[in-house]
Design a protein around this motif. Structure first.
Motif, short mmCIF file in Angstrom:
data_model
loop_
_atom_site.label_atom_id
_atom_site.label_comp_id
_atom_site.label_asym_id
_atom_site.label_seq_id
_atom_site.Cartn_x
_atom_site.Cartn_y
_atom_site.Cartn_z
N HIS A 221 0.83 -1.21 0.00
CA HIS A 221 0.00 0.00 0.00
C HIS A 221 0.86 1.26 0.00
N ARG A 222 1.95 1.25 0.74
CA ARG A 222 2.82 2.42 0.77
C ARG A 222 3.43 2.67 -0.60
N ALA A 223 3.86 1.59 -1.28
CA ALA A 223 4.43 1.75 -2.61
C ALA A 223 3.39 2.27 -3.60
N THR A 224 2.16 1.76 -3.51
CA THR A 224 1.10 2.22 -4.41
C THR A 224 0.77 3.68 -4.17
N ASP A 225 0.70 4.08 -2.91
CA ASP A 225 0.39 5.48 -2.60
C ASP A 225 1.47 6.41 -3.14
N ARG A 226 2.72 6.03 -2.99
CA ARG A 226 3.80 6.86 -3.51
C ARG A 226 3.75 6.94 -5.03
N LEU A 227 3.45 5.82 -5.68
CA LEU A 227 3.44 5.78 -7.14
C LEU A 227 2.31 6.65 -7.70
N THR A 228 1.11 6.50 -7.16
CA THR A 228 -0.02 7.27 -7.67
C THR A 228 0.08 8.75 -7.32
N ALA A 229 0.77 9.06 -6.22
CA ALA A 229 0.95 10.47 -5.88
C ALA A 229 1.90 11.14 -6.87
N ALA A 230 2.94 10.43 -7.32
CA ALA A 230 3.90 11.00 -8.27
C ALA A 230 3.35 11.01 -9.69
N VAL A 231 2.68 9.93 -10.08
CA VAL A 231 2.12 9.80 -11.43
C VAL A 231 0.67 9.34 -11.29
N PRO A 232 -0.31 10.24 -11.29
CA PRO A 232 -1.70 9.85 -11.07
C PRO A 232 -2.23 8.85 -12.10
N THR A 233 -1.71 8.88 -13.34
CA THR A 233 -2.22 7.96 -14.36
C THR A 233 -1.85 6.51 -14.07
N CYS A 234 -0.91 6.29 -13.12
CA CYS A 234 -0.59 4.91 -12.75
C CYS A 234 -1.78 4.20 -12.12
N GLN A 235 -2.71 4.97 -11.52
CA GLN A 235 -3.89 4.35 -10.94
C GLN A 235 -4.72 3.66 -12.00
N ALA A 236 -4.88 4.32 -13.15
CA ALA A 236 -5.63 3.70 -14.25
C ALA A 236 -4.90 2.48 -14.79
N LEU A 237 -3.57 2.56 -14.89
CA LEU A 237 -2.81 1.41 -15.39
C LEU A 237 -2.94 0.23 -14.45
N LEU A 238 -2.87 0.47 -13.12
CA LEU A 238 -3.01 -0.62 -12.15
C LEU A 238 -4.40 -1.23 -12.19
N ALA A 239 -5.42 -0.39 -12.38
CA ALA A 239 -6.79 -0.91 -12.46
C ALA A 239 -6.96 -1.82 -13.67
N GLN A 240 -6.44 -1.39 -14.83
CA GLN A 240 -6.55 -2.23 -16.03
C GLN A 240 -5.71 -3.50 -15.89
N ALA A 241 -4.55 -3.40 -15.22
CA ALA A 241 -3.72 -4.59 -15.00
C ALA A 241 -4.44 -5.59 -14.11
N ALA A 242 -5.16 -5.09 -13.11
CA ALA A 242 -5.92 -5.99 -12.23
C ALA A 242 -7.03 -6.69 -12.99
N GLU A 243 -7.69 -5.98 -13.90
CA GLU A 243 -8.75 -6.60 -14.69
C GLU A 243 -8.22 -7.71 -15.58
N ARG A 244 -6.98 -7.59 -15.99
CA ARG A 244 -6.37 -8.62 -16.85
C ARG A 244 -5.72 -9.73 -16.03
N GLY A 245 -5.80 -9.63 -14.68
CA GLY A 245 -5.25 -10.68 -13.83
C GLY A 245 -3.77 -10.58 -13.57
N GLU A 246 -3.19 -9.42 -13.80
CA GLU A 246 -1.77 -9.24 -13.54
C GLU A 246 -1.53 -9.11 -12.03
N PRO A 247 -0.41 -9.63 -11.51
CA PRO A 247 -0.10 -9.48 -10.07
C PRO A 247 0.23 -8.02 -9.76
N LEU A 248 -0.58 -7.41 -8.91
CA LEU A 248 -0.41 -5.99 -8.63
C LEU A 248 0.87 -5.69 -7.85
#
Length: 333
Positions: A221-248
């Protein structure tokens, strides 16, 4: 005090009944204060006596004759049973003691009436005893303990593990001779075998596994928060990766490494390119970053100030102006 109470409860259970009067020496577990016949009993002993409905009665001070039979019985047990006795553990010792009481000790002649044995004398007196209650008196040790930042509570010089969700709280320990139970209010949150060693850590594997899983989740969670705070579009990429079954977790770690290497601006542009191509994967982001690095942007060539003046457009002046100047000179002459 708890062992003092357990001795009462164990004796009453063994006899199957309760005596009407119990004599005590003036020990602190029974008598807190005494001034002549004015006696202040220990409140826990009074609770025990009220539960079993017997009368606690302390003997007179400095009157050894009132407890001589007890002292002689202790000597008899020490010399006839404990001398030369070998046992494996406490249960083995109790079993041997029970067999000795029902056998050799019960078969000896009664000191007050040699015509009967001790067992026969006890059988004759059993009818005069009080009935034993259905529920025994609680003798567990009760302690309030404080859990700090680590998931352990200290009891009797040992540390017992608790669930990590109950740290920084005041909990309750209930301990009997065999186990230690830890409660939060009325809920039992941990049960351990009791240890009589010192400075030991008694742990439950489930508590440690839950703590490790919680630490890993918190790190993710800490890594995700840091990533999305620096690059907000990473949230959309992580959401689409989760839909495809990629390990978050692995995706987040890969993107965090790219963030450290290339910076937020470059990573944001590469994430936008990967989303535009419909490939929400760290490898697509990495390829976009490599392409941007191999094709450097055009650089402007700085020129000195005197060279820049060469590019100034100079408009030719009409020659008719010079003719007018000459005409003005002739007129003045």
């Amino acid at each position: 005090m708890e062992n003092f109470l357990r001795g009462h409860v164990g004796a009453f259970e063994c006899w199957g009944a309760v005596p009407r009067i119990a004599l005590y020496d003036n020990l602190k577990s029974a008598v807190l204060e005494r001034c002549g016949n004015a006696i202040r009993f220990h409140p826990t002993l009074l609770a025990l006596a009220g539960h079993y409905r017997f009368e606690p009665r302390p003997v007179a001070v400095a009157r050894g004759n009132e407890k001589g039979r007890v002292e002689r019985a202790i000597r008899y047990v020490r010399e006839a049973f404990f001398a030369g006795c070998a046992f494996a553990d406490l249960d083995d010792l109790n079993a041997q003691a029970q067999a000795w009481c029902e056998g050799a000790a019960g078969a000896r002649r009664c000191p007050e009436d040699a015509s009967m044995t001790v067992a026969e004398a006890f059988a004759a007196e059993r009818e005069r005893l009080l009935a034993r209650p259905e529920t025994p008196f609680p003798t567990d040790e009760l302690r309030a303990v404080s859990a700090g930042k680590t998931p352990y509570v200290r009891f009797d010089l040992n540390d017992y593990s608790i669930p990590h969700t109950h740290v920084r709280r005041t909990l309750t320990v209930l301990a009997d001779p065999l186990r230690v139970r830890i409660l939060d209010g009325e809920n039992v949150i941990a049960t351990h075998a009791r240890s009589y060693d010192r400075r030991q850590q008694i742990e439950c594997d489930a508590h440690l596994e839950a703590l490790v899983a919680h630490k890993h989740a918190a790190s993710a969670h800490r890594a995700t928060d840091r990533l999305t705070a620096a690059v907000p579009t990473c949230q959309a990429l992580l959401a689409q990766a989760a839909e495809r079954g990629e390990p978050l977790g692995r995706t987040t770690r890969a993107l965090t490494d790219l963030l450290d290497r290339y910076g937020a601006d470059e990573l944001g542009a590469a994430v936008d390119e990967a989303l535009a191509r419909g490939v929400p994967h760290p490898n697509a982001v990495r390829l976009a970053l490599e392409r941007r690095r191999e094709a450097p942007p055009p650089l402007g060539v700085p020129l000195p100030a005197h060279l820049k003046t060469r590019d100034v457009t100079v408009r030719a002046h009409p020659l008719a102006g010079y003719d007018r100047l000459l005409e003005d000179d002739h007129d003045d002459a």
